[in-house]
Design an enzyme around this catalytic site. Structure first.
Site, PDB file in Angstrom:
ATOM      1  N   ASN A 178       0.835  -1.199   0.000  1.00 25.64           N
ATOM      2  CA  ASN A 178       0.000   0.000   0.000  1.00 25.64           C
ATOM      3  C   ASN A 178       0.866   1.244   0.000  1.00 25.64           C
ATOM      4  O   ASN A 178       2.049   1.201   0.339  1.00 25.64           O
ATOM      5  CB  ASN A 178      -0.928  -0.002   1.225  1.00 25.64           C
ATOM      6  CG  ASN A 178      -1.969  -1.086   1.138  1.00 25.64           C
ATOM      7  OD1 ASN A 178      -2.522  -1.341   0.076  1.00 25.64           O
ATOM      8  ND2 ASN A 178      -2.232  -1.758   2.244  1.00 25.64           N
ATOM      9  N   CYS A 179       0.250   2.347  -0.363  1.00 27.85           N
ATOM     10  CA  CYS A 179       0.903   3.648  -0.419  1.00 27.85           C
ATOM     11  C   CYS A 179       1.617   3.922   0.906  1.00 27.85           C
ATOM     12  O   CYS A 179       1.061   3.627   1.961  1.00 27.85           O
ATOM     13  CB  CYS A 179      -0.153   4.712  -0.683  1.00 27.85           C
ATOM     14  SG  CYS A 179       0.512   6.372  -0.834  1.00 27.85           S
ATOM     15  N   PRO A 180       2.810   4.404   0.873  1.00 23.37           N
ATOM     16  CA  PRO A 180       3.610   4.906  -0.249  1.00 23.37           C
ATOM     17  C   PRO A 180       4.624   3.895  -0.777  1.00 23.37           C
ATOM     18  O   PRO A 180       5.485   4.259  -1.571  1.00 23.37           O
ATOM     19  CB  PRO A 180       4.334   6.095   0.369  1.00 23.37           C
ATOM     20  CG  PRO A 180       4.645   5.625   1.757  1.00 23.37           C
ATOM     21  CD  PRO A 180       3.431   4.797   2.154  1.00 23.37           C
TER      22      PRO A 180
END
Length: 70
Positions: free
Chosen positions: A13-15
């Site tokens: 998941n981000c980042p």
């Protein structure tokens, strides 16, 4: 198109997909991600860094981003 390197960011998941891409960015980089936010994240990354976002596609729950180093 010649792809010089590929990053597998599936399940991240981000980042993390952006961080992995930034570290690996060579001439043409292919990033495969499963994070739905990666479509917007890679557009913003390209704009902020001056790298060229060549293509973005989505297929089977995976998002493929092609970037070229500036």
């Amino acid at each position: 198109m010649d792809i010089h390197q590929e990053v597998d960011a599936r399940g991240l998941n981000c980042p993390l997909p952006i961080l992995k891409a930034k570290k690996a960015l060579g001439q043409v980089l292919k990033v495969v991600a499963t994070d739905t936010g990666s479509m917007a994240d890679f557009k913003a990354f390209a704009t902020q860094t001056g790298n060229e976002l060549l293509e973005q596609t989505s297929e089977g729950g995976e998002f493929i981003h092609l970037l070229r180093r500036r």
